[in-house]
Design an enzyme around this catalytic site. Structure first.
Site, PDB file in Angstrom:
ATOM      1  N   SER A  19      15.628   3.516  10.259  1.00 26.62           N
ATOM      2  CA  SER A  19      15.895   3.003   8.907  1.00 26.62           C
ATOM      3  C   SER A  19      15.319   3.958   7.867  1.00 26.62           C
ATOM      4  O   SER A  19      15.912   4.196   6.811  1.00 26.62           O
ATOM      5  CB  SER A  19      15.239   1.643   8.711  1.00 26.62           C
ATOM      6  N   HIS A  74       0.846  -1.206   0.000  1.00 23.10           N
ATOM      7  CA  HIS A  74       0.000   0.000   0.000  1.00 23.10           C
ATOM      8  C   HIS A  74       0.876   1.248   0.000  1.00 23.10           C
ATOM      9  O   HIS A  74       0.433   2.319  -0.377  1.00 23.10           O
ATOM     10  CB  HIS A  74      -0.983  -0.003   1.174  1.00 23.10           C
ATOM     11  N   LYS A 125       9.629  -8.856   5.228  1.00 21.08           N
ATOM     12  CA  LYS A 125      10.566  -9.514   6.142  1.00 21.08           C
ATOM     13  C   LYS A 125      11.274 -10.629   5.404  1.00 21.08           C
ATOM     14  O   LYS A 125      10.717 -11.219   4.466  1.00 21.08           O
ATOM     15  CB  LYS A 125       9.797 -10.129   7.322  1.00 21.08           C
ATOM     16  N   LYS A 170       3.440  -1.752  12.002  1.00 16.42           N
ATOM     17  CA  LYS A 170       4.446  -0.955  12.703  1.00 16.42           C
ATOM     18  C   LYS A 170       4.731   0.350  11.948  1.00 16.42           C
ATOM     19  O   LYS A 170       4.716   1.429  12.516  1.00 16.42           O
ATOM     20  CB  LYS A 170       5.713  -1.809  12.760  1.00 16.42           C
ATOM     21  N   LYS A 221       9.394  -2.835   3.617  1.00 20.08           N
ATOM     22  CA  LYS A 221      10.512  -2.645   4.546  1.00 20.08           C
ATOM     23  C   LYS A 221      10.452  -3.654   5.669  1.00 20.08           C
ATOM     24  O   LYS A 221       9.384  -3.927   6.205  1.00 20.08           O
ATOM     25  CB  LYS A 221      10.403  -1.225   5.134  1.00 20.08           C
TER      26      LYS A 221
HETATM   27  N1  GLU Z   1      14.148  -5.751  12.035  1.00 19.52           N
HETATM   28  C1  GLU Z   1      13.646  -4.537  12.595  1.00 19.52           C
HETATM   29  C2  GLU Z   1      12.179  -4.692  12.938  1.00 19.52           C
HETATM   30  O1  GLU Z   1      11.687  -5.776  13.124  1.00 19.52           O
HETATM   31  C3  GLU Z   1      13.968  -3.334  11.740  1.00 19.52           C
HETATM   32  C4  GLU Z   1      13.366  -3.313  10.392  1.00 19.52           C
HETATM   33  C5  GLU Z   1      13.856  -2.176   9.490  1.00 19.52           C
HETATM   34  O2  GLU Z   1      14.601  -1.323   9.934  1.00 19.52           O
HETATM   35  O3  GLU Z   1      13.436  -2.177   8.329  1.00 19.52           O
HETATM   36  O4  GLU Z   1      11.470  -3.748  13.103  1.00 19.52           O
END
Ligand code: GLU
Length: 472
Positions: free
Chosen positions: A363, A66, A107, A95, A71
């Site tokens: 990030s 979306h 992920k 998140k 990320k």
């Molecule tokens: N692995 C981290 C998380 O679960 C960071 C992910 C990121 O920075 O893209 O939020």
């Protein structure tokens, strides 16, 4: 993990459904938000140092587009499976929405225990994984941007950006294909500690809310509060550090081989060095050993921080937890059954999908830095310092008084990259905490903070979809 019937993705769906009831969105739209859009499951061979060929199992899941890019981190763990990566990718979507970071969720995971491989083998695995992602168009600054997660860090991100850049010659924004990189490879200052600092900012904000603290039977503020941290990886280490530096007492730290307890407080750096030297967290000078690591979760404390893996607090051990506040630094440490136990007992659970969003928030700052090709603070630092010097000298001249040297240094200081990153993170975490609390308090039917966080996430993602005109 331990319970073979446990599906992490189902447990995310369960929490989602629990919250969806408190929204007004079309059923089909909710189904679309929940679904994982693309799942890339791969196998590839890697020749090990002893000449053996090993077939590596790996994944990348894009939960939602979306917003682009997708990320989320890449984890190296022998517990990796498709269900887990799907769950973690979904959590990333929610998140990012909560902290207003304009990404979809993704992920990745490689099913290996990094401790069983040499650095050279890990490099080969990481580079091969990256080239598989490139082949399928599953990575790129505008497509999908990985980052560190459990078992990975700056080193792996450096291998990823180097592999990507060499396969995409001339791509000016190549550095933005991954975040969590070392500074020399396009990283941003403040990324390493970001998740732990975000956890601290989030819990501190909750602790500063008098009405919330009254409900859990604690005084306001973090000073003097006792904290138990499970996991001394990057997230656990930094969470412990920031709590200690702000006056809390870290009474116990747990790792998989055991835990150590000291009522007077532990220094995470000393514990970390001890573990590095001896190979175990146990027998830390001055502390009591807890040989069954899981028992550390059940210690008497004000704040419990699970900062390791999912499903560590479930229906079985939740009734024995004595903490007043649980801050989920890991992704998915509590099962929905545990949530029910804590809601009934009045234990406050500050949920993962926003509390550990500090990593992805920074990030985002790193990605913006890569796209803008300029370090934060470069343009304004000197200007601000000159201006502050001028203002201060005018104040001193007009008042006839001098400020102390210590104050002077503080006032004159122009922002460095790390100052701006920490400040942007603090702002994001405080705003997110308040938004979620407002939603929770505006509807007495919402049982817990996690549900309120999901309501917030669903509303934001659904609004974005409907504004795209997909679901008018
Ligand atoms: N692995 C981290 C998380 O679960 C960071 C992910 C990121 O920075 O893209 O939020």
């Amino acid at each position: 993990m331990s319970n073979t019937n446990y599906s992490f993705f189902k447990s995310v769906e369960k929490s989602f459904d629990k919250a969806a009831k408190f929204t007004k969105w079309d059923k089909g739209l909710l189904e679309q938000i929940k679904a994982c859009n693309s799942i890339y499951s791969m196998r590839f061979p890697v020749k090990m140092d002893d000449g053996r060929i090993e077939v590596i199992e790996a994944y990348r899941v894009q939960h939602s587009q979306h917003k682009s890019p997708c990320k989320g981190g890449i984890r190296f763990s022998d517990a990796v499976n498709q269900d887990e990566v799907m769950a973690l990718a979904s959590l990333m979507t929610y998140k990012c929405a909560i902290v207003n970071v304009p990404f979809g969720g993704g992920k990745g995971g490689i099913k290996i225990n990094p401790r069983n491989y040499s650095a050279y083998e890990l490099e080969k695995i990481t580079r091969r994984y990256t080239s598989e992602l490139v082949k399928k168009n599953f990575i790129g600054p505008g497509i999908d941007v990985p980052a560190p997660d459990y078992g990975t860090g700056e080193r792996e991100m450096a291998w990823i950006v180097d592999t990507y850049a060499s396969l995409k010659p001339g791509e000016i924004d190549a550095a933005g294909c991954v975040t969590g990189k070392p500074i020399s490879q396009g990283g941003v200052r403040g990324r390493k500690e970001a998740t732990g600092l975000g956890v601290f900012f989030g819990v501190r904000e909750v602790c500063n809310m008098p009405d919330v603290m009254k409900k859990v039977g604690l005084t306001t503020g973090v000073v003097g509060k006792t904290v138990v941290v499970q996991g001394l990886g990057n997230v656990g280490y930094h969470t412990a550090k920031f709590f200690r530096e702000h006056g809390s007492v870290v009474v116990a730290i747990a790792e998989y081989e055991g835990a150590v307890y000291n009522a007077k407080g532990l220094n995470e750096e000393e514990v970390f060095q001890h573990r590095k030297k001896t190979g175990s967290i146990l027998n830390f000078p001055g502390a009591t050993n807890i040989t069954n690591s899981k028992e550390a979760l059940e210690l008497e404390c004000d704040i419990l921080i699970p900062a390791a893996l999912e499903n560590v607090i479930n229906g079985e051990n939740a009734p024995r937890i004595k903490a007043k506040i649980i801050g989920e630094a890991a992704n998915g440490p509590l099962t929905p059954e545990a949530d029910d136990v804590f809601a009934a007992k009045g234990i406050l659970v500050v949920p993962d999908m926003y509390l550990n969003a500090g990593g992805v928030t920074v990030s985002y700052f790193e990605w913006l830095k890569n796209l803008s090709h300029v370090r934060y603070g470069r343009m304004e630092k000197r200007f601000t310092e000159n201006m502050n010097t001028h203002i201060l000298s005018q104040i001193e001249e007009l008042s006839g008084k001098k400020v102390s040297e210590k104050e002077k240094l503080f006032i004159l200081h122009g922002p460095e990259e790390v100052d701006l990153v920490h400040s942007g993170l603090e702002e994001s975490m405080i705003t997110a905490t308040r938004e979620i609390m407002d939603i929770w308090h505006s509807n007495p039917e919402i049982p817990d903070m996690r549900t309120a966080a999901y309501v917030n996430a669903i509303n934001k993602v659904a609004t974005s979809y409907s504004e795209l005109g997909i679901f008018p």
